[in-house]
Structures are given as C-alpha cells and as structure tokens.
Design an enzyme around this catalytic site. Structure first.
Site, mmCIF file in Angstrom:
data_model
loop_
_atom_site.group_PDB
_atom_site.id
_atom_site.type_symbol
_atom_site.label_atom_id
_atom_site.label_comp_id
_atom_site.label_asym_id
_atom_site.label_seq_id
_atom_site.Cartn_x
_atom_site.Cartn_y
_atom_site.Cartn_z
ATOM 1 N N ARG A 16 34.671 37.061 48.578
ATOM 2 C CA ARG A 16 34.799 35.589 48.482
ATOM 3 C C ARG A 16 34.003 34.881 49.572
ATOM 4 O O ARG A 16 34.456 33.881 50.143
ATOM 5 C CB ARG A 16 36.272 35.156 48.574
ATOM 6 C CG ARG A 16 37.161 35.629 47.449
ATOM 7 C CD ARG A 16 36.775 35.004 46.110
ATOM 8 N NE ARG A 16 37.754 35.310 45.075
ATOM 9 C CZ ARG A 16 37.735 36.391 44.307
ATOM 10 N NH1 ARG A 16 36.771 37.285 44.459
ATOM 11 N NH2 ARG A 16 38.654 36.567 43.382
ATOM 12 N N SER A 71 43.254 31.107 42.677
ATOM 13 C CA SER A 71 43.891 31.586 43.915
ATOM 14 C C SER A 71 43.635 30.569 45.019
ATOM 15 O O SER A 71 42.486 30.231 45.286
ATOM 16 C CB SER A 71 43.292 32.918 44.363
ATOM 17 O OG SER A 71 43.432 33.893 43.363
ATOM 18 N N GLU A 89 41.207 29.958 50.270
ATOM 19 C CA GLU A 89 39.972 30.255 49.532
ATOM 20 C C GLU A 89 39.353 28.956 49.032
ATOM 21 O O GLU A 89 38.134 28.779 49.006
ATOM 22 C CB GLU A 89 40.274 31.169 48.340
ATOM 23 C CG GLU A 89 39.024 31.518 47.548
ATOM 24 C CD GLU A 89 39.285 31.907 46.114
ATOM 25 O OE1 GLU A 89 39.081 31.068 45.217
ATOM 26 O OE2 GLU A 89 39.680 33.069 45.881
HETATM 27 P P1 FAD Z 1 32.948 23.710 42.735
HETATM 28 O O1 FAD Z 1 34.419 23.717 42.844
HETATM 29 O O2 FAD Z 1 32.303 22.505 42.158
HETATM 30 O O3 FAD Z 1 32.317 23.973 44.174
HETATM 31 C C1 FAD Z 1 32.798 25.050 44.958
HETATM 32 C C2 FAD Z 1 31.959 25.118 46.251
HETATM 33 O O4 FAD Z 1 30.629 25.478 45.948
HETATM 34 C C3 FAD Z 1 31.875 23.774 46.977
HETATM 35 O O5 FAD Z 1 31.839 24.047 48.355
HETATM 36 C C4 FAD Z 1 30.555 23.210 46.501
HETATM 37 O O6 FAD Z 1 29.983 22.289 47.413
HETATM 38 C C5 FAD Z 1 29.707 24.452 46.355
HETATM 39 N N1 FAD Z 1 28.702 24.339 45.295
HETATM 40 C C6 FAD Z 1 28.935 24.119 43.976
HETATM 41 N N2 FAD Z 1 27.774 24.119 43.300
HETATM 42 C C7 FAD Z 1 26.800 24.349 44.204
HETATM 43 C C8 FAD Z 1 25.373 24.460 44.115
HETATM 44 N N3 FAD Z 1 24.727 24.335 42.959
HETATM 45 N N4 FAD Z 1 24.683 24.685 45.265
HETATM 46 C C9 FAD Z 1 25.329 24.808 46.441
HETATM 47 N N5 FAD Z 1 26.661 24.716 46.592
HETATM 48 C C10 FAD Z 1 27.388 24.495 45.478
HETATM 49 N N6 FAD Z 1 37.104 32.498 41.462
HETATM 50 C C11 FAD Z 1 36.841 33.820 41.517
HETATM 51 O O7 FAD Z 1 35.994 34.259 42.316
HETATM 52 N N7 FAD Z 1 37.481 34.703 40.717
HETATM 53 C C12 FAD Z 1 38.403 34.319 39.819
HETATM 54 O O8 FAD Z 1 38.973 35.149 39.109
HETATM 55 C C13 FAD Z 1 38.715 32.927 39.725
HETATM 56 N N8 FAD Z 1 39.654 32.487 38.863
HETATM 57 C C14 FAD Z 1 39.931 31.153 38.783
HETATM 58 C C15 FAD Z 1 40.883 30.726 37.854
HETATM 59 C C16 FAD Z 1 41.168 29.381 37.732
HETATM 60 C C17 FAD Z 1 42.198 28.931 36.707
HETATM 61 C C18 FAD Z 1 40.491 28.421 38.529
HETATM 62 C C19 FAD Z 1 40.762 26.952 38.363
HETATM 63 C C20 FAD Z 1 39.549 28.852 39.461
HETATM 64 C C21 FAD Z 1 39.261 30.213 39.605
HETATM 65 N N9 FAD Z 1 38.327 30.701 40.533
HETATM 66 C C22 FAD Z 1 38.022 32.033 40.583
HETATM 67 C C23 FAD Z 1 37.620 29.762 41.443
HETATM 68 C C24 FAD Z 1 36.378 29.121 40.784
HETATM 69 O O9 FAD Z 1 36.338 29.381 39.414
HETATM 70 C C25 FAD Z 1 35.095 29.656 41.429
HETATM 71 O O10 FAD Z 1 35.103 29.454 42.817
HETATM 72 C C26 FAD Z 1 33.851 28.979 40.843
HETATM 73 O O11 FAD Z 1 32.684 29.639 41.248
HETATM 74 C C27 FAD Z 1 33.745 27.504 41.249
HETATM 75 O O12 FAD Z 1 32.716 26.913 40.487
HETATM 76 P P2 FAD Z 1 32.569 25.346 40.429
HETATM 77 O O13 FAD Z 1 31.286 25.033 39.749
HETATM 78 O O14 FAD Z 1 33.773 24.742 39.856
HETATM 79 O O15 FAD Z 1 32.458 25.004 41.981
HETATM 80 N N1 EPU Z 2 51.629 39.799 43.027
HETATM 81 C C1 EPU Z 2 52.961 39.562 43.239
HETATM 82 N N2 EPU Z 2 53.435 38.302 43.010
HETATM 83 C C2 EPU Z 2 52.634 37.295 42.572
HETATM 84 C C3 EPU Z 2 51.263 37.540 42.353
HETATM 85 C C4 EPU Z 2 50.780 38.812 42.598
HETATM 86 O O1 EPU Z 2 53.718 40.437 43.633
HETATM 87 O O2 EPU Z 2 53.158 36.196 42.381
HETATM 88 C C5 EPU Z 2 51.112 41.160 43.289
HETATM 89 C C6 EPU Z 2 51.265 42.079 42.094
HETATM 90 O O3 EPU Z 2 51.754 43.317 42.560
HETATM 91 C C7 EPU Z 2 49.863 42.314 41.599
HETATM 92 C C8 EPU Z 2 49.022 42.080 42.842
HETATM 93 O O4 EPU Z 2 49.753 41.116 43.613
HETATM 94 O O5 EPU Z 2 49.700 43.586 41.108
HETATM 95 C C9 EPU Z 2 47.648 41.510 42.532
HETATM 96 O O6 EPU Z 2 47.793 40.400 41.668
HETATM 97 P P1 EPU Z 2 46.662 40.020 40.597
HETATM 98 O O7 EPU Z 2 46.220 41.231 39.863
HETATM 99 O O8 EPU Z 2 47.139 38.840 39.821
HETATM 100 O O9 EPU Z 2 45.429 39.612 41.478
HETATM 101 P P2 EPU Z 2 45.306 38.754 42.824
HETATM 102 O O10 EPU Z 2 45.003 39.688 43.934
HETATM 103 O O11 EPU Z 2 46.474 37.855 42.987
HETATM 104 C C10 EPU Z 2 42.743 38.477 42.639
HETATM 105 C C11 EPU Z 2 41.761 37.355 42.778
HETATM 106 C C12 EPU Z 2 41.667 36.571 41.488
HETATM 107 C C13 EPU Z 2 41.198 37.522 40.389
HETATM 108 C C14 EPU Z 2 42.203 38.660 40.250
HETATM 109 C C15 EPU Z 2 41.741 39.727 39.280
HETATM 110 C C16 EPU Z 2 41.699 36.717 45.112
HETATM 111 C C17 EPU Z 2 42.074 35.708 46.134
HETATM 112 N N3 EPU Z 2 42.134 36.484 43.872
HETATM 113 O O12 EPU Z 2 44.019 37.880 42.475
HETATM 114 O O13 EPU Z 2 40.698 35.539 41.654
HETATM 115 O O14 EPU Z 2 41.082 36.850 39.159
HETATM 116 O O15 EPU Z 2 42.375 39.300 41.544
HETATM 117 O O16 EPU Z 2 40.702 40.456 39.842
HETATM 118 O O17 EPU Z 2 40.993 37.672 45.429
HETATM 119 C C18 EPU Z 2 40.410 33.291 42.358
HETATM 120 O O18 EPU Z 2 39.671 33.725 43.245
HETATM 121 O O19 EPU Z 2 40.625 32.063 42.203
HETATM 122 C C19 EPU Z 2 41.076 34.225 41.460
HETATM 123 C C20 EPU Z 2 41.934 33.840 40.504
#
Ligand code: FAD
Ligand code: EPU
Length: 339
Positions: free
Chosen positions: A164, A238, A334
């Site tokens: 991240r 997250s 994050e």
């Molecule tokens: P924004 O929120 O618009 O921007 C994020 C940051 O990047 C800001 O600091 C912004 O200034 C900068 N930025 C954006 N665009 C540019 C650009 N073109 N050039 C330079 N800087 C830029 N993230 C994960 O890694 N894994 C996940 O599984 C995951 N699951 C998610 C689930 C949900 C339901 C939600 C809401 C979010 C999740 N995220 C996850 C976080 C998010 O999807 C990512 O961080 C994504 O890359 C953000 O994209 P955005 O375009 O919305 O960025």
């Molecule tokens: N868990 C709990 N309670 C909770 C949530 C999680 O006990 O309420 C425990 C469970 O044991 C589970 C473990 O945590 O097995 C891991 O949970 P999960 O698989 O949901 O993944 P996570 O570690 O919570 C990360 C990323 C997600 C990504 C998933 C799948 C980070 C900060 N988050 O979540 O990314 O989608 O793994 O790879 O690394 C994001 O970055 O926004 C994001 C959603």
C-alpha cells in the site's frame, strides 16, 4: 479551452459521500491540458488535489484549493508473442480495464477485479487484493511534473512499490500527476489461487479447471459478500493498513492473544489482520453517530448517512487508541486524509 469551475460540490466525487466542496475544480480530458493548466502560475502556487474516483480519500472540510479531476480515457494494447502490453489512460475506471483485459484473455489482473477507482491512482498505493499487487503487472507510468511542465516515465523500480505504498505517497507526493499506466500481461494464464477464499469458492462452484474469467467472477463475488457497496453506503474500503511489526513484538502480542490472525512476511516481520484487532476491541458493526464500522468487516469505516469527515476521522482516532491500549500495536490510516 479549460473550464475552471468554482465552489463545486465533491459529494459525488468521494465514495465516503462526504458533503464538502472545492473552491476550484477542473476536469482534465487530455494530458496536454495539464501543460495549459500550469502555464498559469496561480495553480502552481495554490493547494491542489488530484482526484480519480475519490475511493481512497477522506475530506475533513471544504477544499480551499484546486481539485484536478482526471478523466483521460483510452485503452490500447500490443501483443508480442505471449506478452501483452496494455496502456490505459489515468481516468479509465480500474474495473473497466480489468474486465476489458479478462474479456480479451489478457491474464494477470483478474485477482484485482472490482477494486474501485481509477487507473491513474492504481500505482499511488500499489493496489492489491487476493494475493496480487499492482507491482506484479506494472511496467511503467507516464506522469506530468508540475514544477517543470514535462512528462516523465517511471519504471517499476522508480516507483518504490511496497505494501500500500509508492514514491507517489512519499518523496514525490504532490509533485507528479499520473496520466497513463502501462501493464505487462500475458496470453498464458498463471493463476494465483493461494487465497483460501478463492479456492473455497471455486470448489463451491464445482470449477476444477478455472479460467481467468472464473477467477475474476469468484473474486468479485467474495468482495461483494464482505465489503459495502459505496453507491449505497459511503466508505473507502480498508480504512487502515494491516500493521507489519517485527517478530519480537509479535511474540509479545501472541503470548497474550494466541489467536491473533497473522501472516509471516519477509525479513522476520509479521503482518497482523487489522480487522481482527479492531473486532477484538468491540468495534465491529458498532454505530457511532452517523458513522461506524461495517458489520462484515471491521476494517471498513462507513458513513451511515450525513456523516462529516471529522466524525469519521474522530472514530478512526478512537479505534487507533483502543487497538493501541489493548495490543500495543499502532494502526496507520490507509485512506488519504485531506486537510
Ligand atoms: P482517489 O481516491 O481519487 O485518490 C487516491 C490518492 O491518489 C489521492 O492521494 C490522490 O491525490 C492520488 N491520485 C489519484 N489519481 C492520481 C493521479 N492520476 N496522479 C497522481 N495521484 C493521483 N484498495 C486496494 O488496494 N485494494 C482493495 O482491495 C481495495 N478495495 C476497496 C474497496 C472499496 C469498497 C473501496 C471504496 C475502496 C477500496 N480500495 C482498495 C481503495 C481504492 O479503491 C484504491 O486506493 C484506488 O486505487 C483509489 O482510486 P481512486 O481513483 O478512487 O483514487
Ligand atoms: N478479520 C476479522 N474481523 C474482521 C475483519 C477481518 O477477524 O472484521 C480477520 C479474518 O480472520 C480474516 C482476516 O482478518 O481472515 C483478513 O480479512 P480479509 O480477508 O477480509 O482481508 P483484510 O486483511 O481485512 C485486505 C486488504 C483489502 C483486500 C483484502 C483481500 C488491507 C488494508 N486490506 O483486507 O484491501 O481487498 O485484503 O486481499 O491490506 C483496501 O485496501 O481498501 C482493501 C479493501
């Protein structure tokens, strides 16, 4: 001609649905428009925020500067034997690109299905999910340097990707605007099915010989079952990173909490599941005013309707404090907290 708007609501430009506005707002549809924009020195001097889908930001108040909304589109590819080089504009929706690649049989992105946001933001925090990170398929990105008005290519090594994390969140924060990203995919699938949940769901569906399309569908299904949909309940995924701590600190935590969910990482460090730590402190599904944590995933903070950014931020501070008091572990946000 660039159209700079004033006092624009950002409510539909952040997935938390926080009701704030930007003093100035501009949409960028072509890379050259950035040159035009920054010819006017007022924008180089003013506070700026580059915004894609707004799915990883939390606004605590109105933004007093210029929001630059990236809307550069276009997907192009070239095939060399089995290798596929794909270039996408920063404003493409990440999941549209994943679907495009999966539909064309370009393997490598399928585990990253359904992550919200734009292509341009994907390198910023090196997005990751289900055992794959952006860095695994990233070749380079092209970015506009605000100070010089020039475009520069960043290789994978230049980006200093980590969990991240990248150079765009650190030394180069605010200095560059990513305009396009180049990926290296393959016509030959090399599935990453190590995540238990993927294996279990494939087995549930009776799929023994999965394709990238199967993996994409299964990952999407798992995500929908755990994470709130921002179109109905505001959130940014997250809220905190999973903390990575040295092995000796981990041993102390485990001595007191033998069930602590953990994963070994390189160099003697251990990653803890922040969702587990937060749940153990009693926060899972808790509602605090207009905010709270998600009932299926304590790591996700939500806006139950009408929450301010400060409310969400205050809740995150309370969670940090209670996890620290119970486990001695410091959670790091994050989500990018703006102002
Ligand atoms: P924004 O929120 O618009 O921007 C994020 C940051 O990047 C800001 O600091 C912004 O200034 C900068 N930025 C954006 N665009 C540019 C650009 N073109 N050039 C330079 N800087 C830029 N993230 C994960 O890694 N894994 C996940 O599984 C995951 N699951 C998610 C689930 C949900 C339901 C939600 C809401 C979010 C999740 N995220 C996850 C976080 C998010 O999807 C990512 O961080 C994504 O890359 C953000 O994209 P955005 O375009 O919305 O960025
Ligand atoms: N868990 C709990 N309670 C909770 C949530 C999680 O006990 O309420 C425990 C469970 O044991 C589970 C473990 O945590 O097995 C891991 O949970 P999960 O698989 O949901 O993944 P996570 O570690 O919570 C990360 C990323 C997600 C990504 C998933 C799948 C980070 C900060 N988050 O979540 O990314 O989608 O793994 O790879 O690394 C994001 O970055 O926004 C994001 C959603």
């Amino acid at each position: 001609m660039l159209h700079i708007q004033q006092n624009v609501s950002l409510k539909n430009f952040n997935t938390f649905g926080i009701d704030v506005s930007a003093k100035y707002f501009v949409e960028i549809n072509r890379a050259e428009e950035l040159i035009e924009l920054f010819m006017d020195p007022q924008w180089t001097q003013m506070e700026r925020l580059v915004l894609g889908g707004g799915s990883n930001v939390l606004f605590r108040k109105d933004f007093a500067g210029l929001v630059i909304h990236m809307n550069i589109h276009g997907i192009d590819y070239r095939i060399n034997n089995q290798q596929v080089l794909v270039v996408a504009g920063a404003g493409e929706i990440w999941n549209d690109l994943v679907n495009y690649c999966v539909d064309n049989g370009f393997a490598g992105m399928e585990n990253l299905s359904l992550i919200p946001g734009s292509v341009g933001a994907s390198p910023v925090q090196n997005i990751g999910a289900y055992g794959v990170e952006l860095k695994d398929i990233f070749l380079s990105c092209n970015a506009f340097e605000i100070a010089t008005g020039e475009f520069k290519t960043f290789s994978k090594a230049d980006c200093q990707f980590d969990y991240r994390d990248s150079i765009f969140k650190n030394d180069m924060k605010g200095h560059y605007i990513i305009v396009s990203v180049k990926f290296e995919l393959s016509l030959v699938q090399n599935l990453r099915l190590n995540y238990g949940a993927i294996k279990d769901e494939l087995a549930n569906r009776g799929i023994t010989n999965p394709t990238i399309k199967d993996v994409s569908k299964v990952v999407s299904h798992i995500r929908v079952s755990k994470l709130p949909d921002p179109s109905t309940i505001g959130n940014a995924g997250s809220f905190f990173k999973n903390p990575v701590i040295p092995k000796d600190e981990f041993d102390i935590v485990r001595e007191h909490y033998p069930d602590v969910v953990n994963y070994a990482t390189a160099d003697g460090y251990v990653k803890l599941a922040a969702g587990w730590l937060i749940e153990q402190c009693g926060w899972k599904g808790k509602v605090v005013g207009n905010t709270g944590t998600w009932h299926n995933q304590a790591l996700v903070l939500v806006n139950h309707g009408g929450a301010t950014g400060r409310e969400v931020y205050n809740l995150s501070s309370q969670i940090i404090d209670s996890v620290y008091s119970k486990f001695g572990v410091t959670l790091e946000r994050e989500v990018n907290v703006i102002n």
